[in-house]
Design a protein around this motif. Structure first.
Motif, PDB file in Angstrom:
ATOM      1  N   THR A  98      33.767  55.638  18.563  1.00 32.81           N
ATOM      2  CA  THR A  98      33.216  54.608  17.433  1.00 32.81           C
ATOM      3  C   THR A  98      34.187  54.476  16.874  1.00 32.81           C
ATOM      4  O   THR A  98      33.622  52.689  16.858  1.00 32.81           O
ATOM      5  CB  THR A  98      32.183  55.618  16.336  1.00 32.81           C
ATOM      6  N   PHE A 112      35.889  50.842  18.888  1.00 34.97           N
ATOM      7  CA  PHE A 112      35.146  49.816  19.370  1.00 34.97           C
ATOM      8  C   PHE A 112      35.069  49.746  17.729  1.00 34.97           C
ATOM      9  O   PHE A 112      35.045  48.409  17.641  1.00 34.97           O
ATOM     10  CB  PHE A 112      33.247  49.995  19.705  1.00 34.97           C
ATOM     11  N   LYS A 113      35.562  49.967  16.698  1.00 30.25           N
ATOM     12  CA  LYS A 113      34.989  49.295  15.560  1.00 30.25           C
ATOM     13  C   LYS A 113      36.704  48.348  15.395  1.00 30.25           C
ATOM     14  O   LYS A 113      36.523  48.042  14.716  1.00 30.25           O
ATOM     15  CB  LYS A 113      34.822  50.266  14.455  1.00 30.25           C
ATOM     16  N   ASP A 166      38.143  46.789  17.399  1.00 25.20           N
ATOM     17  CA  ASP A 166      38.297  45.825  18.478  1.00 25.20           C
ATOM     18  C   ASP A 166      39.798  45.606  19.560  1.00 25.20           C
ATOM     19  O   ASP A 166      40.442  45.508  19.935  1.00 25.20           O
ATOM     20  CB  ASP A 166      38.091  44.508  17.833  1.00 25.20           C
ATOM     21  N   LEU A 218      32.831  54.470  26.996  1.00 28.43           N
ATOM     22  CA  LEU A 218      33.503  53.745  26.817  1.00 28.43           C
ATOM     23  C   LEU A 218      32.978  52.247  27.364  1.00 28.43           C
ATOM     24  O   LEU A 218      33.769  51.262  27.512  1.00 28.43           O
ATOM     25  CB  LEU A 218      34.565  53.429  27.144  1.00 28.43           C
ATOM     26  N   ASN A 219      31.681  52.493  27.613  1.00 28.95           N
ATOM     27  CA  ASN A 219      31.016  51.141  28.783  1.00 28.95           C
ATOM     28  C   ASN A 219      31.925  50.563  29.847  1.00 28.95           C
ATOM     29  O   ASN A 219      32.505  49.295  29.512  1.00 28.95           O
ATOM     30  CB  ASN A 219      30.534  50.586  27.735  1.00 28.95           C
ATOM     31  N   LYS A 257      35.558  50.272  29.522  1.00 28.99           N
ATOM     32  CA  LYS A 257      36.995  49.973  29.164  1.00 28.99           C
ATOM     33  C   LYS A 257      38.320  51.172  29.585  1.00 28.99           C
ATOM     34  O   LYS A 257      37.385  51.440  30.365  1.00 28.99           O
ATOM     35  CB  LYS A 257      36.525  50.355  27.844  1.00 28.99           C
TER      36      LYS A 257
END
Length: 299
Positions: free
Chosen positions: A16, A19-20, A22, A58-59, A61
């Motif tokens: 989390t 992703f925050k 960037d 991580l989708n 990444k």
């Protein structure tokens, strides 16, 4: 300048924050935290579940995963490791994995199973000579064959990399690059071993100095060699976001900077204000220095 800004993580809970911040990738997944503060090593299925969760969250990444790095200041009582006068120079990281192939193979099985459809790289820590890298790769191949024989799906497209944390490996980088897909410079340990100074000892701050000429020459040698041989080379550790040394790393041709997620946005802003040509000139100037004081005056 195309530089990937990556985050360091220690498990699924850090995604989390990833992703925050960037971040563009994960430059270091510290798998050892799954092995600490417990009475027995995690099973293959437990590890598989955790690694799979990280990959999925991580989708797509890209992530670089460091194999078990226990020893030194990180101990696990259930491993029954012998007392050592100098644990940072002792049985740690890949050395421990070679002594405990049962632990190492279990982790590799879990990672290879979990990463069958992911974008990732497998990274070995504390490599000091080519033979160790070759031995580690051989064990990976053996584990893959075992999984194949069992009819279990596993990763075949992951990258293989090495952490450069020991001077002997840094000066052999031209050889190592022929056997890996990427390199990550672990600045904390490389500086410690280059200066023979315990990085946890506050009385040695003057010796454990990132502006040490010998240390910077090693960094320059590794990064420029990797660039010439078209092997991705990253900087990992607390120096990856150092406001002055950023210029030096960029001038040397660094591919990736991996850091604690909280530093990414500030580092991106700093890089945006840098001039590539100036960074290269800075490197040339520093390479003529002979003392730490001279290096500091270059910035």
């Amino acid at each position: 300048m195309q530089i990937t800004l990556a985050a360091n993580i220690s498990g699924p809970d850090d995604v989390t924050t990833f992703f925050k911040s960037d971040a563009e990738a994960v430059g270091l997944y510290r798998t050892e935290f799954l092995f600490l503060d417990r009475t027995a090593a995690p099973t293959e299925d437990e590890q598989f579940s955790v690694y799979k969760k990280v990959f999925d969250n991580l989708n797509g990444k890209h992530i670089l995963i460091r194999t078990l790095d226990i020893g030194g200041d990180k101990q696990a009582s259930y491993l029954n490791m012998k007392f050592e006068e100098n644990p940072f120079l002792g049985v740690r990281a890949i050395r421990l994995c070679f002594q405990r192939p049962d632990i190492f193979k279990t982790q590799l099985r879990a990672l290879l199973r979990a990463g069958s459809d992911a974008s990732w790289g497998l990274m070995f820590p504390m490599i000091s000579q080519l033979e160790e890298l070759q031995d580690a790769k051989t064990i990976v191949t053996q584990v893959q064959q075992e999984l194949r024989d069992e009819g279990v799906s596993f990763s075949t497209k992951h990258q293989i990399g090495v952490m450069i944390e020991i001077p002997s490996a840094a000066w052999m980088i031209d050889v190592f690059t022929q056997h890996v897909d990427f390199v990550s410079i672990g600045t904390n340990d490389l500086l410690q071993y280059t200066c023979a100074a315990d990085r946890l000892n506050p009385e040695l701050k003057a010796v454990y100095n990132p502006f040490n000429v010998g240390f910077l020459r090693q960094i320059q040698h590794v990064l420029t060699t990797c660039k010439k041989q078209h092997v991705s080379a990253g900087i990992c550790g607390s120096l990856s976001h150092h406001p002055d040394l950023l210029q030096f790393f960029i001038g040397c041709g660094v591919s990736e900077l991996s850091m604690t997620a909280q530093h990414i946005l500030k580092t991106r802003a700093l890089i945006a204000g840098l001039n590539a040509a100036h960074c290269k000139q800075l490197v040339q100037k520093i390479m003529t220095c002979t003392t730490t004081a001279e290096v500091k005056k270059c910035f």
